[in-house]
Design an enzyme around this catalytic site. Structure first.
Site, PDB file in Angstrom:
ATOM      1  N   HIS B 234       0.814  -1.217   0.000  1.00 31.39           N
ATOM      2  CA  HIS B 234       0.000   0.000   0.000  1.00 31.39           C
ATOM      3  C   HIS B 234       0.847   1.266   0.000  1.00 31.39           C
ATOM      4  O   HIS B 234       0.569   2.183  -0.773  1.00 31.39           O
ATOM      5  CB  HIS B 234      -1.033   0.021   1.111  1.00 31.39           C
ATOM      6  CG  HIS B 234      -2.061   1.065   0.817  1.00 31.39           C
ATOM      7  ND1 HIS B 234      -3.042   0.902  -0.123  1.00 31.39           N
ATOM      8  CD2 HIS B 234      -2.209   2.331   1.260  1.00 31.39           C
ATOM      9  CE1 HIS B 234      -3.753   1.999  -0.241  1.00 31.39           C
ATOM     10  NE2 HIS B 234      -3.267   2.886   0.586  1.00 31.39           N
ATOM     11  N   TYR B 238       1.586   5.349  -2.479  1.00 28.09           N
ATOM     12  CA  TYR B 238       1.938   6.737  -2.194  1.00 28.09           C
ATOM     13  C   TYR B 238       3.326   7.074  -2.714  1.00 28.09           C
ATOM     14  O   TYR B 238       3.624   8.238  -2.994  1.00 28.09           O
ATOM     15  CB  TYR B 238       1.773   7.023  -0.698  1.00 28.09           C
ATOM     16  CG  TYR B 238       0.326   6.859  -0.332  1.00 28.09           C
ATOM     17  CD1 TYR B 238      -0.610   7.799  -0.740  1.00 28.09           C
ATOM     18  CD2 TYR B 238      -0.132   5.712   0.311  1.00 28.09           C
ATOM     19  CE1 TYR B 238      -1.950   7.623  -0.505  1.00 28.09           C
ATOM     20  CE2 TYR B 238      -1.476   5.522   0.545  1.00 28.09           C
ATOM     21  CZ  TYR B 238      -2.381   6.478   0.139  1.00 28.09           C
ATOM     22  OH  TYR B 238      -3.712   6.293   0.362  1.00 28.09           O
ATOM     23  N   HIS B 385     -10.017   0.612 -10.592  1.00 33.06           N
ATOM     24  CA  HIS B 385      -9.622   1.624  -9.602  1.00 33.06           C
ATOM     25  C   HIS B 385      -8.171   2.048  -9.786  1.00 33.06           C
ATOM     26  O   HIS B 385      -7.872   3.234  -9.898  1.00 33.06           O
ATOM     27  CB  HIS B 385      -9.833   1.066  -8.185  1.00 33.06           C
ATOM     28  CG  HIS B 385      -9.046   1.783  -7.142  1.00 33.06           C
ATOM     29  ND1 HIS B 385      -9.371   3.049  -6.709  1.00 33.06           N
ATOM     30  CD2 HIS B 385      -7.922   1.428  -6.462  1.00 33.06           C
ATOM     31  CE1 HIS B 385      -8.491   3.440  -5.798  1.00 33.06           C
ATOM     32  NE2 HIS B 385      -7.593   2.482  -5.642  1.00 33.06           N
ATOM     33  N   PHE B 386      -7.251   1.055  -9.858  1.00 34.64           N
ATOM     34  CA  PHE B 386      -5.850   1.500  -9.862  1.00 34.64           C
ATOM     35  C   PHE B 386      -5.399   2.001 -11.240  1.00 34.64           C
ATOM     36  O   PHE B 386      -4.334   2.617 -11.340  1.00 34.64           O
ATOM     37  CB  PHE B 386      -4.891   0.474  -9.242  1.00 34.64           C
ATOM     38  CG  PHE B 386      -4.764  -0.858  -9.909  1.00 34.64           C
ATOM     39  CD1 PHE B 386      -4.215  -0.986 -11.162  1.00 34.64           C
ATOM     40  CD2 PHE B 386      -5.147  -2.015  -9.237  1.00 34.64           C
ATOM     41  CE1 PHE B 386      -4.065  -2.219 -11.761  1.00 34.64           C
ATOM     42  CE2 PHE B 386      -5.010  -3.256  -9.834  1.00 34.64           C
ATOM     43  CZ  PHE B 386      -4.464  -3.368 -11.098  1.00 34.64           C
ATOM     44  N   HIS B 387      -6.210   1.792 -12.261  1.00 34.76           N
ATOM     45  CA  HIS B 387      -5.882   2.467 -13.522  1.00 34.76           C
ATOM     46  C   HIS B 387      -6.273   3.951 -13.455  1.00 34.76           C
ATOM     47  O   HIS B 387      -5.784   4.753 -14.249  1.00 34.76           O
ATOM     48  CB  HIS B 387      -6.550   1.776 -14.710  1.00 34.76           C
ATOM     49  CG  HIS B 387      -5.760   0.589 -15.202  1.00 34.76           C
ATOM     50  ND1 HIS B 387      -5.907  -0.674 -14.682  1.00 34.76           N
ATOM     51  CD2 HIS B 387      -4.787   0.486 -16.138  1.00 34.76           C
ATOM     52  CE1 HIS B 387      -5.065  -1.504 -15.283  1.00 34.76           C
ATOM     53  NE2 HIS B 387      -4.377  -0.827 -16.176  1.00 34.76           N
ATOM     54  N   ARG B 448     -10.913 -10.447 -11.888  1.00 39.60           N
ATOM     55  CA  ARG B 448      -9.668  -9.904 -12.425  1.00 39.60           C
ATOM     56  C   ARG B 448      -8.682 -11.054 -12.622  1.00 39.60           C
ATOM     57  O   ARG B 448      -8.966 -12.179 -12.245  1.00 39.60           O
ATOM     58  CB  ARG B 448      -9.084  -8.856 -11.467  1.00 39.60           C
ATOM     59  CG  ARG B 448      -8.672  -9.427 -10.130  1.00 39.60           C
ATOM     60  CD  ARG B 448      -8.226  -8.394  -9.123  1.00 39.60           C
ATOM     61  NE  ARG B 448      -6.944  -7.803  -9.487  1.00 39.60           N
ATOM     62  CZ  ARG B 448      -6.103  -7.255  -8.595  1.00 39.60           C
ATOM     63  NH1 ARG B 448      -6.405  -7.238  -7.308  1.00 39.60           N
ATOM     64  NH2 ARG B 448      -4.958  -6.719  -8.979  1.00 39.60           N
ATOM     65  N   ARG B 449      -7.509 -10.759 -13.176  1.00 35.37           N
ATOM     66  CA  ARG B 449      -6.418 -11.725 -13.358  1.00 35.37           C
ATOM     67  C   ARG B 449      -6.896 -12.993 -14.044  1.00 35.37           C
ATOM     68  O   ARG B 449      -6.556 -14.101 -13.636  1.00 35.37           O
ATOM     69  CB  ARG B 449      -5.814 -12.112 -12.001  1.00 35.37           C
ATOM     70  CG  ARG B 449      -5.142 -10.981 -11.285  1.00 35.37           C
ATOM     71  CD  ARG B 449      -4.867 -11.366  -9.869  1.00 35.37           C
ATOM     72  NE  ARG B 449      -3.970 -10.432  -9.216  1.00 35.37           N
ATOM     73  CZ  ARG B 449      -3.923 -10.254  -7.906  1.00 35.37           C
ATOM     74  NH1 ARG B 449      -4.709 -10.952  -7.126  1.00 35.37           N
ATOM     75  NH2 ARG B 449      -3.101  -9.400  -7.386  1.00 35.37           N
TER      76      ARG B 449
END
Lengths: 64, 589
Positions: B234, B238, B385-387, B448-449
């Site tokens: 995580h 950042y 989300h992470f894209h 996913r995956r």
């Protein structure tokens, strides 16, 4: 305010998420929009933008 | 904020540093090109639009995409930006160019080793593969070369951080009473967070995964390696974001025509990320058995605190940009938006990245909520989300920032602003198509995956539209994103090959509207903040790790007993913490 190419591109860019989620928003009001309706609305928006750019965009007489 | 380089160009003033930045950017951009190509293959394959690879190779492509983009591209670019920012804001070169090249060399060697191991998956006869995905914890096992390469890469980042701390120490000798220049403050706090958080993955790789892949130990404790990965997994979010924040806080206001709204607020934000980034990793493990629900609840609570620095950033950056617009003649509640420099691809790219980050933040809150996470866990929602976050807030900011930074380190003018503008807008539109469809597909339960998310005798259903539409949107979005990367690389390549210019870019950064003078000096006490960050990590992770080791078959899994001394140590820590908690609770009650 002059409608520059850059501003027109930004408006087109922001119209995409609006168009994609238009059916969701319509669904909140129990309106079932078919995909073709969304495509037509987006096309009309782009046509309007094209006309406005011709009237008030860079290089047009009104803008000058 | 120091404004040292206002008079001359960076490449003339700091040629050695410019060379380091160029080398870092070069590796970052090569990785971006390969990773984006892998992304296109994935998008077309799993939507069944075009399948050029065997489905068994999908995971090789997926690992290459994740590692090359989420680790190599982002972190090499970060190193370039941070090296530029430290030299620029301290107005001094690095202490040793040789040392700087050492960390570049170590990171590059690590990258090559890890990439070779991943690409080896395409050649079965080679006996080398690393189809372990970006989340490289057990029980999936990679070739030792992959883990050794990653270890070298991480150590390289540690040395890079040491390089910047050495510069700061040398600067401090002659500036005893001065506040740390803002950009250097951002670099140092980010690197402290990185040191704290990479301890977890270093332990996992060095003590468990490398010996396990070499056959020196028979088994590992999978939950322990997962937890150590997410201890780092995580905060790395950042680590990706902080260079983007550095550009949003210190460069975007200038590009908008204004100044940073508040230097102290920026410092508070970076300190909050230092404190809160690490003790939250367990929120990636809500569905893992073996971790008590109470610890997951604490991780969720800590995660929600992270909204504070994000919202402070939204306020500060938007206020700074609005100030810039009003300096340019913008008026009204919203009409000032029209006064912004939308022709400038550096500004427009960063602004669009920030706008999409807001959407990514909202979907992130869904991920972080313990109860609602169960709805989307391990579905396509998560890549959606992470894209938005690393794939747009970070990647698009880095590409947009390149249009302003690359001319500074090459001494050449940007090849084409219109192509740059088209590129950033194409990324925005492509990501809207792909990421939105991924979120929707995740809500429909699509995993996913997975190379082939089509099942016999079962159909996924969507409340609005159809799965076919979502697949088309993902394929279309992925294609636009790849074309956007091609345009970006083309523009940057021709920029770097261009003729030298006396003033390739206006590199002057103005002072903030509210400077650091009025803020408490304790904000600059890095040792104290490091200590608090360490205490928070100990509080958040000691008991969960003790439980995982004691209940999960020991340090190495497989039922091997925990050494008596280690076990006694865990008992002592557990008793002490419980006793302290009871005492505190008694005082409060």
């Amino acid at each position: 305010m002059k409608l520059t190419k850059a501003r027109a591109l930004i408006l087109i860019a922001f119209s995409v998420p609006v168009a994609i989620e238009l059916r969701t928003v319509a669904g909140f009001f129990n309106v079932e929009l078919p995909l073709i309706a969304v495509a037509v609305i987006e096309f009309l928006f782009l046509a309007l933008l094209f006309v406005l750019y011709g009237l008030y965009g860079e290089g047009s007489e009104s803008a000058a | 904020m120091a404004t040292a380089s206002g008079g001359s160009e960076f490449v003339d003033k700091f040629p050695d540093e410019a060379a380091i930045v160029k080398a870092s950017f070069l590796i970052a951009f090569v990785s971006l090109g390969i990773g984006a190509f892998f992304g296109l293959i994935q998008a077309l394959h799993r939507t069944n639009v075009l399948r050029v690879i065997d489905s068994a190779d999908y995971y090789t492509v997926l690992t290459g995409h994740g590692v090359l983009l989420a680790i190599v591209f982002t972190i090499f670019f970060l190193c370039g930006v941070f090296h530029w920012a430290v030299a620029r804001s301290l107005d001094r070169p690095a202490e040793s160019a040789l040392f700087s090249w050492a960390w570049v060399g170590l990171m590059t060697t690590g990258t090559v080793l890890a990439t070779v191991a991943i690409l080896g998956g395409f050649v079965p006869n080679l006996g080398m593969s690393a189809d372990v995905l970006f989340t490289f914890y057990a029980p999936l096992q990679a070739h030792p070369i992959f883990y050794i390469g990653l270890a070298m890469f991480i150590v390289g980042t540690w040395l890079a951080g040491a390089d910047w701390f050495l510069s700061y120490r040398a600067w401090r000798k002659n500036h005893e009473d001065e506040r740390i220049p803002l950009q250097t403050f951002m670099v140092l706090t980010t690197m402290i967070m990185w040191y704290v958080s990479t301890l977890g993955v270093a332990v996992s790789v060095v003590f468990f995964l490398i010996p396990w892949s070499l056959g020196l130990i028979e088994s590992v404790n999978p939950l322990l390696t997962r937890t150590l990965f997410w201890y780092f997994g995580h905060p790395i979010v950042y680590f990706w974001l902080m260079p983007a924040y550095l550009l949003w806080y210190t460069v975007l206001p200038k590009l908008a025509g204004g100044r940073l709204f508040s230097d102290p607020l920026a410092r508070v934000v970076f300190l909050l990320f230092l404190l809160l980034s690490t003790p939250v990793g367990i929120h990636h493990q809500y569905l893992d058995p073996g971790i008590a629900e109470g610890f997951k609840f604490i991780a969720m609570t800590n995660t929600m605190f992270l909204l504070l620095p994000s919202l402070l950033t939204a306020f500060t950056v938007v206020a700074s940009v609005e100030h810039g617009a009003r300096q340019r003649g913008g008026e009204g509640y919203l009409r000032w938006l029209g006064a912004l420099p939308w022709r400038d691809p550096a500004f427009t790219g960063m602004a669009l990245a920030g706008a999409m980050f807001a959407a990514g933040g909202f979907s992130g809150m869904i991920n972080a909520g313990m109860n609602i996470n169960y709805l989307i866990h391990n579905t396509l929602w998560v890549p959606g989300h992470f894209h938005l976050t690393v794939g747009t807030a970070v990647a698009l900011t880095m590409m947009a920032g390149s249009y302003w930074l690359v001319p500074q380190v090459t001494g050449t003018k940007l090849y084409s602003r219109p192509i740059g503008l088209l590129q950033v807008i194409m990324w925005f539109v492509g990501m809207v198509f792909m990421s939105n469809a991924m979120h929707r597909a995740g809500l429909a339960g699509i995993p996913r995956r997975t190379a082939e998310p089509q099942y016999q005798n079962f159909e996924f259903l969507t409340p609005i539209g159809s799965i076919f539409e979502l697949r088309v949107q993902i394929a279309l979005g992925g294609t636009l994103l790849f074309l956007s990367v091609v345009l970006f690389l083309f523009n940057i390549l021709l920029t770097s090959l261009g003729e030298e210019s006396d003033r390739p870019v206006d590199s002057y950064l103005p002072e903030p509207l509210s400077g650091p003078e009025g803020s408490p000096r304790v904000l600059d006490n890095l040792a104290m903040w490091t200590g608090i960050a360490a205490v928070l990590v100990v509080l958040a992770y000691t008991l969960p790790l003790a439980g995982i080791i004691q209940n999960g078959g020991g340090l190495f899994g497989g039922g091997l007993p925990v050494p008596a001394t280690v076990s006694a140590g865990f008992d002592l820590v557990a008793t002490t913490v419980t006793s302290a908690f009871n005492t505190l609770w008694g005082v409060v009650a």
